[in-house]
Design a protein around this motif. Structure first.
Motif, mmCIF file in Angstrom:
data_model
loop_
_atom_site.group_PDB
_atom_site.id
_atom_site.type_symbol
_atom_site.label_atom_id
_atom_site.label_comp_id
_atom_site.label_asym_id
_atom_site.label_seq_id
_atom_site.Cartn_x
_atom_site.Cartn_y
_atom_site.Cartn_z
ATOM 1 N N ASP A 139 0.845 -1.192 0.000
ATOM 2 C CA ASP A 139 0.000 0.000 0.000
ATOM 3 C C ASP A 139 0.878 1.239 0.000
ATOM 4 O OD1 ASP A 139 -2.368 -1.620 0.322
ATOM 5 O OD2 ASP A 139 -1.807 -1.821 2.424
ATOM 6 N N SER A 140 0.368 2.296 -0.566
ATOM 7 C CA SER A 140 1.145 3.519 -0.702
ATOM 8 C C SER A 140 1.474 4.133 0.651
ATOM 9 C CB SER A 140 0.361 4.529 -1.533
ATOM 10 O OG SER A 140 1.121 5.696 -1.749
ATOM 11 N N ALA A 141 2.686 4.667 0.758
ATOM 12 C CA ALA A 141 3.062 5.422 1.949
ATOM 13 C C ALA A 141 2.189 6.664 2.048
ATOM 14 C CB ALA A 141 4.525 5.824 1.867
ATOM 15 N N PRO A 142 1.810 7.079 3.262
ATOM 16 C CA PRO A 142 1.005 8.300 3.416
ATOM 17 C C PRO A 142 1.734 9.499 2.824
ATOM 18 C CG PRO A 142 1.100 7.061 5.475
ATOM 19 C CD PRO A 142 2.097 6.429 4.559
ATOM 20 N N PRO A 143 1.019 10.446 2.222
ATOM 21 C CA PRO A 143 1.668 11.623 1.628
ATOM 22 C C PRO A 143 2.602 12.356 2.579
ATOM 23 C CG PRO A 143 -0.614 11.508 0.936
ATOM 24 C CD PRO A 143 -0.428 10.416 1.955
ATOM 25 N N ALA A 144 2.267 12.370 3.862
ATOM 26 C CA ALA A 144 3.108 13.084 4.824
ATOM 27 C C ALA A 144 4.494 12.480 4.954
ATOM 28 C CB ALA A 144 2.431 13.101 6.196
ATOM 29 N N MET A 145 4.659 11.199 4.569
ATOM 30 C CA MET A 145 5.955 10.535 4.682
ATOM 31 C C MET A 145 6.707 10.508 3.356
ATOM 32 S SD MET A 145 4.841 7.251 7.023
ATOM 33 C CE MET A 145 6.497 6.884 7.596
ATOM 34 N N GLN A 146 6.036 10.843 2.263
ATOM 35 C CA GLN A 146 6.623 10.605 0.951
ATOM 36 C C GLN A 146 7.827 11.485 0.669
ATOM 37 O OE1 GLN A 146 3.464 10.766 -1.961
ATOM 38 N NE2 GLN A 146 2.440 8.950 -1.134
ATOM 39 N N GLN A 147 7.744 12.759 1.004
ATOM 40 C CA GLN A 147 8.871 13.640 0.715
ATOM 41 C C GLN A 147 10.107 13.258 1.517
ATOM 42 O OE1 GLN A 147 9.057 15.738 -1.841
ATOM 43 N NE2 GLN A 147 7.044 14.871 -2.302
#
Length: 564
Positions: free
Chosen positions: A285-293
């Motif tokens: 599953d995709s990493a949450p947007p808050a962790m992506q950067q």
């Protein structure tokens, strides 16, 4: 449908990372992490794209499949899987044949036969498969239907000679060759049979509705103990799988431990921390947007992540049958004022989505980055205001926008409002948090809403699974509602063009024709594409071959993944 979230790694069904040492992860074992829950492992009942992507690389083989590795064009070039080739078709595009390859076995050593293929497909017409699974056999096979749209064939146990005869004519065997007779011409039917609803099933192993999580494998791995719906299970090597008979799957790990049940933020953190128990893990599953950067800005983490385009395109569907959006100038102005850049930023930035002007996503033939309306990524409010003033309406023009409400979606829609207001629109947002799609497709909803937020994902890599599903009024607009055509768009010329394109034999020409239709609908303001969603998956340092497959919806491709 949407991107899920990941889960804490475990070995078997025992949590890892909470006191266990590195020996918890067996040598050669890959651990995959997903929130879940998996609804079923029955190939004729599966409808989740994530579950289909997993099963199709681990234990379900189909007549054709999409290869791993390479670029998007390579991934969507369908190949023979159980079949020796990607199939042959007659001049009408209605009769397709596939010959099974030698040496393919079930986990008990018995061969996979043409009759197994026929039986698997026949199950899809019976309950609970007919109501839970994908209905493409019903949609495309040349089997008569009743007045209510259901099939005259009710499955292999119906004891109906007439219905059985219709099925036997539509799906027939001649030795190891299975032949399909379709009700409509299809140049890409060999991509449809890559879906598990067309997978073989051994009749002697059919447990019917009680076989929700029963797995009888013809792929590289088999389920070694009963699936636990709350935590998952382990797939061990299938000793009867012959790598020489499988052109798609490398089968690198010795086993695959599927773990479900924990939120993504915790799971991703465990994997990027690379504790000994998680070095052999990958998130599904995709990493949450808050962790992506954080992940992408760290070169060591970025090297063990992948950030593909995902299934869904977000778009807006103006109500073209009632209210202000019947006016073409109003629709054009609304499209011109749409700030895709702000919308993407609110979703989480470039790692979470990318601006788009088309419903034909980057994983599909015919995709283009062209901007038919000429609004640019941030919109053109000044030009939009001039067009709106030419509409003959008094400014500000009130527009009611319905959308599926979540904390992120609330921010994303708010980011669009400023541009629309600058162009001369007065916006009333209509957040809907429960049963969104059922609510906005219901009869009478077009009396209440001017623009509908929506999203869509292709079922296989072709725009033939996008534009007809959304804008063919023959299959959408009825007295019971507008189906997926939320704006009620009806145009007989477009319907006929959809039919014409679907009958084109040359897939390259077909893709170009779909792209032209997509652009013409965008110019008319029938839809306003917003963003192509993206996903970000991460793996431990012992995982090799990490990649995603956009022909499989952008999910992690387990065909080539391995463990050091």
């Amino acid at each position: 449908m949407g991107l899920g979230v990941a889960a804490l790694a475990v070995s078997g069904c025992t949590p890892v990372g909470s006191g266990q040492d590195a020996s918890a992860a067996k040598a050669g074992q890959l651990t995959v992490l997903s929130l879940g829950p998996v609804a079923t492992w029955d190939p004729q009942r599966m409808s989740s794209a994530q579950d289909i992507a997993f099963a199709g690389r681990v234990f379900v083989r189909t007549l054709t499949a999409f290869p791993a590795g390479g670029d998007v064009a390579h991934q969507r070039a369908v190949e023979g899987d159980l079949a020796t080739t990607a199939g042959s078709v007659d001049g009408t595009l209605k009769t397709w044949s596939f010959t099974l390859r030698n040496g393919v076995s079930w986990q008990d050593g018995s061969p996979v036969t043409c009759d197994d293929v026929r039986y698997g497909i026949s199950r899809s017409f019976a309950e609970p498969f007919a109501s839970e699974g994908l209905n493409y056999p019903l949609a495309y096979l040349d089997i008569p239907r009743k007045a209510d749209g259901t099939s005259t064939y009710a499955g292999p146990d119906a004891k109906d000679p007439q219905g059985q005869a219709a099925f036997d004519k539509a799906v027939s065997c001649n030795g190891s060759t299975v032949t399909f007779r379709l009700s409509v011409p299809m140049a890409d039917f060999n991509q449809v049979v890559a879906l598990p609803v067309f997978a073989p099933f051994k009749k002697a192993m059919d447990k019917g509705k009680d076989g929700t999580f029963a797995v009888f494998s013809n792929g590289p791995y088999q389920l070694t103990s009963p699936w636990d719906p709350s935590s998952g299970g382990t797939f061990e090597r299938n000793p009867k799988w012959d790598k020489k008979s499988d052109p798609i799957r490398q089968g690198n790990p010795t086993s695959v431990d599927y773990v479900e049940g924990t939120e993504s933020q915790t799971a991703v953190q465990e994997v990027i921390n690379d504790s000994p128990a998680h070095r052999q893990s990958v998130t599904l599953d995709s990493a949450p947007p808050a962790m992506q950067q954080h992940i992408l800005s760290d070169s060591s983490l970025a090297a063990r992540s992948v950030n593909p385009s995902a299934q869904f395109v977000d778009y807006l569907a103006p109500n073209v049958i009632k209210g202000v959006m019947r006016n073409a100038k109003v629709r054009q102005a609304f499209a011109l004022a749409t700030n895709r850049e702000g919308y993407v930023t609110a979703l989480g930035g470039d790692s979470a989505a990318s601006s788009t002007y088309t419903l034909v996503g980057p994983g599909l033939p015919g995709h283009t980055d062209a901007d038919p309306v000429g609004s640019g990524p941030s919109g053109d409010a000044a030009r939009a205001r001039a067009v709106l003033q030419a509409s003959g309406l008094t400014l500000p023009v009130k527009v009611r926008v319905a959308y599926r409400s979540t904390p992120t979606a609330d921010k994303a829609l708010a980011a669009l409002v400023n541009g629309w207001q600058d162009a001369g629109f007065a916006i009333e947002l209509q957040p809907i948090s429960k049963d969104y799609f059922a609510t906005v497709s219901a009869p009478g909803r077009t009396d209440q809403t001017d623009v509908f937020w929506a999203n869509w994902a292709p079922a296989w890599p072709s725009a033939s699974t996008v534009l007809p599903a959304l804008f063919d009024s023959r299959i959408n607009v009825t007295k019971n509602g507008n189906g997926r055509d939320f704006g009620g768009f009806t145009d007989e010329a477009v319907n006929q063009e959809i039919t014409r394109i679907g009958g084109l034999r040359d897939l390259t020409g077909q893709a170009q024709a779909w792209a032209a239709l997509d652009a013409s609908l965008a110019k008319r303001g029938v839809f306003i594409a917003l963003a192509q969603r993206k996903a970000l998956y991460v793996a431990g340092t012992a995982v090799t071959g990490l990649g995603a497959n956009e022909a499989l919806g952008g999910f992690v491709d387990l065909a080539a993944v391995g463990v050091k």
